[in-house]
Structures are given as structure tokens and as C-alpha cells.
Design a protein around this motif. Structure first.
Motif, PDB file in Angstrom:
ATOM      1  N   SER A  52       0.473  -1.037   0.349  1.00 62.51           N
ATOM      2  CA  SER A  52      -0.066  -0.011   0.177  1.00 62.51           C
ATOM      3  C   SER A  52       0.460   1.056  -0.701  1.00 62.51           C
ATOM      4  O   SER A  52       1.634   1.343   0.614  1.00 62.51           O
ATOM      5  N   SER A  53       0.683   2.646  -0.384  1.00 60.74           N
ATOM      6  CA  SER A  53       1.023   3.534  -0.547  1.00 60.74           C
ATOM      7  C   SER A  53       0.318   5.107  -0.843  1.00 60.74           C
ATOM      8  O   SER A  53      -1.003   4.340  -1.150  1.00 60.74           O
ATOM      9  N   TRP A  61      -4.368  10.043  -3.733  1.00 60.26           N
ATOM     10  CA  TRP A  61      -5.107   9.152  -4.086  1.00 60.26           C
ATOM     11  C   TRP A  61      -3.874   7.247  -3.148  1.00 60.26           C
ATOM     12  O   TRP A  61      -3.285   8.595  -2.690  1.00 60.26           O
ATOM     13  N   GLU A  62      -5.041   6.560  -2.708  1.00 58.68           N
ATOM     14  CA  GLU A  62      -4.265   5.627  -2.115  1.00 58.68           C
ATOM     15  C   GLU A  62      -4.171   4.196  -3.255  1.00 58.68           C
ATOM     16  O   GLU A  62      -5.025   3.801  -3.770  1.00 58.68           O
ATOM     17  N   TYR A  63      -2.809   3.800  -2.846  1.00 61.07           N
ATOM     18  CA  TYR A  63      -3.022   2.453  -3.953  1.00 61.07           C
ATOM     19  C   TYR A  63      -2.396   1.092  -3.136  1.00 61.07           C
ATOM     20  O   TYR A  63      -2.025   1.479  -2.428  1.00 61.07           O
ATOM     21  N   ARG A  64      -2.632  -0.288  -3.497  1.00 66.01           N
ATOM     22  CA  ARG A  64      -2.460  -1.450  -3.412  1.00 66.01           C
ATOM     23  C   ARG A  64      -2.177  -1.663  -4.626  1.00 66.01           C
ATOM     24  O   ARG A  64      -2.715  -2.142  -6.003  1.00 66.01           O
ATOM     25  N   ARG A  65      -0.704  -2.648  -4.370  1.00 69.92           N
ATOM     26  CA  ARG A  65      -0.345  -3.463  -5.571  1.00 69.92           C
ATOM     27  C   ARG A  65      -0.393  -4.582  -4.976  1.00 69.92           C
ATOM     28  O   ARG A  65      -0.344  -5.115  -4.069  1.00 69.92           O
ATOM     29  N   TRP A  87     -11.450   0.855  -5.573  1.00 72.21           N
ATOM     30  CA  TRP A  87     -11.298   1.111  -6.211  1.00 72.21           C
ATOM     31  C   TRP A  87     -11.133   0.406  -7.697  1.00 72.21           C
ATOM     32  O   TRP A  87     -12.084   0.345  -8.348  1.00 72.21           O
ATOM     33  N   SER A 117      -4.972   0.909 -11.756  1.00 68.61           N
ATOM     34  CA  SER A 117      -4.575   2.124 -12.151  1.00 68.61           C
ATOM     35  C   SER A 117      -3.741   1.444 -13.520  1.00 68.61           C
ATOM     36  O   SER A 117      -2.816   2.276 -14.422  1.00 68.61           O
ATOM     37  N   TRP A 165      -1.833  -2.944 -10.090  1.00 72.94           N
ATOM     38  CA  TRP A 165      -1.945  -1.513  -9.432  1.00 72.94           C
ATOM     39  C   TRP A 165      -3.429  -0.814  -9.064  1.00 72.94           C
ATOM     40  O   TRP A 165      -4.074  -0.402 -10.448  1.00 72.94           O
ATOM     41  N   ARG A 202      -6.038   1.384  -7.802  1.00 73.61           N
ATOM     42  CA  ARG A 202      -6.020   3.523  -6.738  1.00 73.61           C
ATOM     43  C   ARG A 202      -7.434   3.522  -6.773  1.00 73.61           C
ATOM     44  O   ARG A 202      -8.501   3.436  -6.738  1.00 73.61           O
ATOM     45  N   ARG A 203      -7.850   4.150  -5.601  1.00 72.33           N
ATOM     46  CA  ARG A 203      -8.862   5.199  -4.987  1.00 72.33           C
ATOM     47  C   ARG A 203      -8.586   6.503  -4.608  1.00 72.33           C
ATOM     48  O   ARG A 203      -7.670   6.525  -3.632  1.00 72.33           O
TER      49      ARG A 203
END
Length: 77
Positions: free
Chosen positions: A9-10, A15-19, A44, A47, A60, A62-63
Motif C-alpha cells: 500500500s502507498s 490517492w490511495e494505491y494498492r499493488r 478501487w 491504475s 496497481w 487506486r481510489r
């Protein structure tokens, strides 16, 4: 999907990202269904997707960061 999936996560200001890393055995259709569920129920969106020579996919998601999204669960993949 499987126990071999990995997740990171980042965050940025907006934005919030999840890989997610999907193992080679996951079909394109199965991956699409799981990602659609994430879009529908957890907010989500896709991306970026990279497909590697060994069949591994790195996805990836994002939201937007909002107060409402703070209470939503992460990916259930």
C-alpha cells in the motif's frame, strides 16, 4: 486467489494505491472478475497492469482518499 499473492500500500495526498502481485496460474478472466469485485464493493479502480514473461501479473489499484473510503476494506484478493 492464492496464498502466493502479495500486496503493498502507498498513499499520496489525493490517492490511495494498492499493488497486488498475481501468480502465473491466475487466468485473465479470474483476475478480471476479482478486480471487478474490488471496484464494485471497495471503490478501487485499475491504475496499471504489467504481465511478465513468467505469467505473473503486477496490478496497481487506486481510489481517492476520502473520509468515506477510510472505512472501506482493502482488496480481498
Amino acid at each position: 486467489m492464492s496464498g502466493e499473492d502479495s500486496e503493498e500500500s502507498s498513499f499520496t495526498e489525493k490517492w490511495e494505491y494498492r499493488r497486488l502481485q498475481l501468480p502465473p496460474g491466475v487466468s485473465r478472466l479470474s483476475a478480471a472478475v476479482q478486480l471487478s469485485i474490488q471496484a464494485e464493493f471497495s471503490g478501487w479502480e485499475l491504475s496499471n497492469v504489467r504481465l511478465y514473461a513468467d505469467g505473473t501479473r503486477r496490478v496497481w489499484l487506486r481510489r481517492r482518499r476520502t473520509l468515506a473510503a477510510a472505512g472501506l476494506p482493502g482488496p480481498i484478493i
